[in-house]
Design a protein around this motif. Sequence first.
Motif, PDB file in Angstrom:
ATOM      1  N   ASN A  80     -75.781 -30.781  46.844  1.00 30.44           N
ATOM      2  CA  ASN A  80     -76.967 -30.020  46.359  1.00 30.44           C
ATOM      3  C   ASN A  80     -78.128 -29.579  47.661  1.00 30.44           C
ATOM      4  O   ASN A  80     -79.113 -29.276  47.274  1.00 30.44           O
ATOM      5  N   ALA A  81     -77.577 -29.674  48.867  1.00 29.98           N
ATOM      6  CA  ALA A  81     -78.524 -29.266  49.855  1.00 29.98           C
ATOM      7  C   ALA A  81     -78.735 -28.028  49.743  1.00 29.98           C
ATOM      8  O   ALA A  81     -78.198 -26.956  49.395  1.00 29.98           O
ATOM      9  N   GLY A  82     -80.282 -27.812  49.789  1.00 26.95           N
ATOM     10  CA  GLY A  82     -80.798 -26.165  49.735  1.00 26.95           C
ATOM     11  C   GLY A  82     -81.411 -25.954  48.539  1.00 26.95           C
ATOM     12  O   GLY A  82     -81.988 -25.084  48.413  1.00 26.95           O
ATOM     13  N   ASP A 139     -72.456 -39.424  42.891  1.00 24.60           N
ATOM     14  CA  ASP A 139     -72.174 -38.445  43.629  1.00 24.60           C
ATOM     15  C   ASP A 139     -70.468 -38.115  43.785  1.00 24.60           C
ATOM     16  O   ASP A 139     -69.747 -38.964  43.235  1.00 24.60           O
ATOM     17  N   GLY A 140     -69.826 -36.825  44.048  1.00 29.55           N
ATOM     18  CA  GLY A 140     -68.697 -36.367  44.156  1.00 29.55           C
ATOM     19  C   GLY A 140     -68.253 -35.768  42.877  1.00 29.55           C
ATOM     20  O   GLY A 140     -67.182 -35.539  42.570  1.00 29.55           O
ATOM     21  N   ARG A 141     -69.137 -35.468  41.905  1.00 28.20           N
ATOM     22  CA  ARG A 141     -68.808 -34.406  40.735  1.00 28.20           C
ATOM     23  C   ARG A 141     -68.488 -33.164  41.062  1.00 28.20           C
ATOM     24  O   ARG A 141     -68.035 -32.513  40.048  1.00 28.20           O
ATOM     25  N   LEU A 142     -69.348 -32.603  42.137  1.00 30.09           N
ATOM     26  CA  LEU A 142     -69.397 -31.248  42.358  1.00 30.09           C
ATOM     27  C   LEU A 142     -68.012 -30.856  43.262  1.00 30.09           C
ATOM     28  O   LEU A 142     -67.687 -31.723  43.912  1.00 30.09           O
ATOM     29  N   ILE A 155     -61.775 -31.000  39.145  1.00 29.37           N
ATOM     30  CA  ILE A 155     -63.206 -31.012  39.054  1.00 29.37           C
ATOM     31  C   ILE A 155     -63.585 -30.190  37.688  1.00 29.37           C
ATOM     32  O   ILE A 155     -64.321 -30.594  36.925  1.00 29.37           O
ATOM     33  N   PHE A 156     -62.880 -29.008  37.581  1.00 30.09           N
ATOM     34  CA  PHE A 156     -63.207 -28.164  36.216  1.00 30.09           C
ATOM     35  C   PHE A 156     -62.483 -28.551  34.869  1.00 30.09           C
ATOM     36  O   PHE A 156     -63.170 -28.705  33.858  1.00 30.09           O
TER      37      PHE A 156
END
Length: 288
Positions: A80-82, A139-142, A155-156
């Motif tokens: 999620n950086a940015g 964390d780690g779901r994206l 993931i999808f």
Amino acid sequence: YMYSKQQDSTTPSWKKVDYAGVYKDIAALLEDENYDDGSYGPVFLRLAWHASGTYDCKSHTGGSSGCTIRHAPESEHDANAGLEVARRRLEPLKKKHPNISYGDLYTLAGVVAVQELGGPTVKWRPGRVDKQAVECTPDGRLPDAAQGADHVRDIFYRMGFGDQEIAALVGAHALGRCHTDRSGYDGPWNASPTAFTNFFYTELLDNTWVPKKWTGPMQFVDKQSGAFMMLPADMAFKTDPRFRAYVERYARDQDAFFADFANAFAKLLELGVSFPEDAPLYRFKTLD
Ligand code: HIF
């Protein structure tokens, strides 16, 4: 007086919002010649997707409903950086329309980005209810951009998507760019990063992609100009035969891409949300 006051306190907040008005207000925030390629649209779309893409269809957790992406620790997950850039830009609208939930605001910003940058109409419903920081998703779901087709599928599929929907969604990488101070990767996917097109597919197929020579993370650049990029995860859509069949179709047929993207993206924004029964389905008109 008593009656109207009581009415107001029993009317759910989501019903007190002028969503067409919010749409217009978000659209007015898109353009800024001093930001990136001149539009906040791409980073709004990325915010909407990262707010939603944490969904796990087995445990029925994550997704845009609680909008936990705005809280630490989720806001600080590497993926999620940015995105604080997008949240900060949208914050005045939460003040102007205090009854909208953050989940509705952020997902609607994704719809506005797609439509105002020239993409298809995306159906959207309000009614997400914000949750507190204790309910942040782990964390780690994206997706991890350094990985390939198996990871992208893991993931999808976890969100409940199939190969065709995944291949349709990835066309959104026609928009925006990678930033070294956010993901570590660098550059846009094509020459028109503020227009919603099927160019992700045409560029992917038409170019020879070679590893970029630099000290940054492994990524690809087009051999001819070196101006455009692909993530390792993007390249999976060229090398994996089942993904590639859809990529070839969407490269040939922009209408098919628009129709399939609109459905898959609307589904993404609704993952894990229990909408009120009377939540209306909106199809917003684009501004002129
Ligand atoms: Fe992205 N994505 N995404 N993405 N993404 C980045 C940027 C954008 C992945 C990784 C990255 C989707 C899938 C995947 C957008 C929209 C979508 C960046 C760069 C990375 C690393 C961030 C930065 O440095 O600013 C991976 C591995 C995905 C699985 C294949 C979705 C389909 C394409 C779901 C999707 O809609 C958008 C828009 C951007 C550009 C953001 C910007 O600020 O310009």
